[in-house]
Write an enzyme that holds these catalytic residues in place. Sequence first.
Site, mmCIF file in Angstrom:
data_model
loop_
_atom_site.group_PDB
_atom_site.id
_atom_site.type_symbol
_atom_site.label_atom_id
_atom_site.label_comp_id
_atom_site.label_asym_id
_atom_site.label_seq_id
_atom_site.Cartn_x
_atom_site.Cartn_y
_atom_site.Cartn_z
ATOM 1 N N ARG A 36 -20.498 -11.286 30.562
ATOM 2 C CA ARG A 36 -21.596 -10.591 31.251
ATOM 3 C C ARG A 36 -22.760 -11.551 31.477
ATOM 4 O O ARG A 36 -22.919 -12.517 30.725
ATOM 5 C CB ARG A 36 -22.149 -9.462 30.370
ATOM 6 C CG ARG A 36 -21.306 -8.227 30.331
ATOM 7 C CD ARG A 36 -21.917 -7.249 29.337
ATOM 8 N NE ARG A 36 -21.747 -7.751 27.975
ATOM 9 C CZ ARG A 36 -20.705 -7.468 27.198
ATOM 10 N NH1 ARG A 36 -19.760 -6.674 27.628
ATOM 11 N NH2 ARG A 36 -20.604 -7.958 25.979
ATOM 12 N N TYR A 141 -6.453 -5.729 15.275
ATOM 13 C CA TYR A 141 -7.421 -6.828 15.133
ATOM 14 C C TYR A 141 -6.901 -7.869 14.138
ATOM 15 O O TYR A 141 -6.877 -9.070 14.426
ATOM 16 C CB TYR A 141 -8.742 -6.227 14.646
ATOM 17 C CG TYR A 141 -9.813 -7.222 14.277
ATOM 18 C CD1 TYR A 141 -10.435 -7.992 15.245
ATOM 19 C CD2 TYR A 141 -10.231 -7.353 12.951
ATOM 20 C CE1 TYR A 141 -11.440 -8.874 14.907
ATOM 21 C CE2 TYR A 141 -11.244 -8.231 12.608
ATOM 22 C CZ TYR A 141 -11.844 -8.991 13.590
ATOM 23 O OH TYR A 141 -12.838 -9.875 13.249
#
Length: 313
Positions: A36, A141
């Site tokens: 971003r 994860y």
Amino acid sequence: MKRILVTGAGGQIGSWLVPRLRELYGDANVLATDVRHLGSDFTEAGPFQVLDATHPKAVGQAVMRHDADTIYHLAAILSAIGERDPRLAWHINMTSLEAVLEVAREQGSAVFTPSSIGVFGPDTPKDPTPQDTVMRPTTMYGITKVAGELLCDYYHTRFGVDTRGLRFPGLISYGAPPGGGTTDWAVEIFYGALEEGRYTCFLAPEAQLDMMYMPDAIEALIGIMEADPDRLVHRNAFNVTAMQLSPRILAEEIRKHVPDFTIDYEIDPVRQAIAESWPDRLDDSAARTEWGWSPRYDMAAMTADMFAHMGGD
Ligand code: SER
């Protein structure tokens, strides 16, 4: 002088690491990247580029253009989000790591990859958890982190890439929040205490996990990459810890600063099960012996510093 590229620069670790690297190695030598756009704090202090680390070509071009000799690859999906969308966790964590390692092999860069207490599972000895032991995690994860450790070791032994890593515990910091992990309660509790005088915790009162204050984590990140390679027996990845906290114990410490603080519990079964599958206390003696790891903050020092910086005390 090192030339460094950081992925995931806007995250909980990156937002602390980039300014420290720029201080040490010079603003222009540290290229911050994130999927971003980030605020001007980042983009004005030194070079910044939007980069999706799952795209090998884009990673290659960024590393080549910046002439990076070191990559801190921080972009990843954490444990709780990973259980919500396991395929996304596999895709982001593994595709990006493979892209970074391939580029590092071609360009001769060193690579840091954070691993985690999440590599361990219910069959792992819990207290203490040795450096080399049974892993078998039960979260996506953790699976990506074990696979990542092995892949990093493979790139080192097979191709000579200078890969290094740390198994971080829960990281406590102010500023950019953690991105959806099981240890996030240890950050949220401070905001709850300051803003409302109370906190509803998603883990049980006695759920003990290893933790570390971010300034220690940053020193560890730099320390491992500066360590003399001849002294490293392990590479991917070292157990590191600084303190063992449960919600009950940290709440007691917080009451020394916010006397009326109250905590209650609405236990999230998914995150509670993850916490129960993770260690109670890591043995980090390999890190201490091989590259001089030593944390500065215990629970009392961390809590006082958090409140001082968050405007509490
Ligand atoms: N903080 C991470 C998580 O909770 C553990 O590495 O997912």
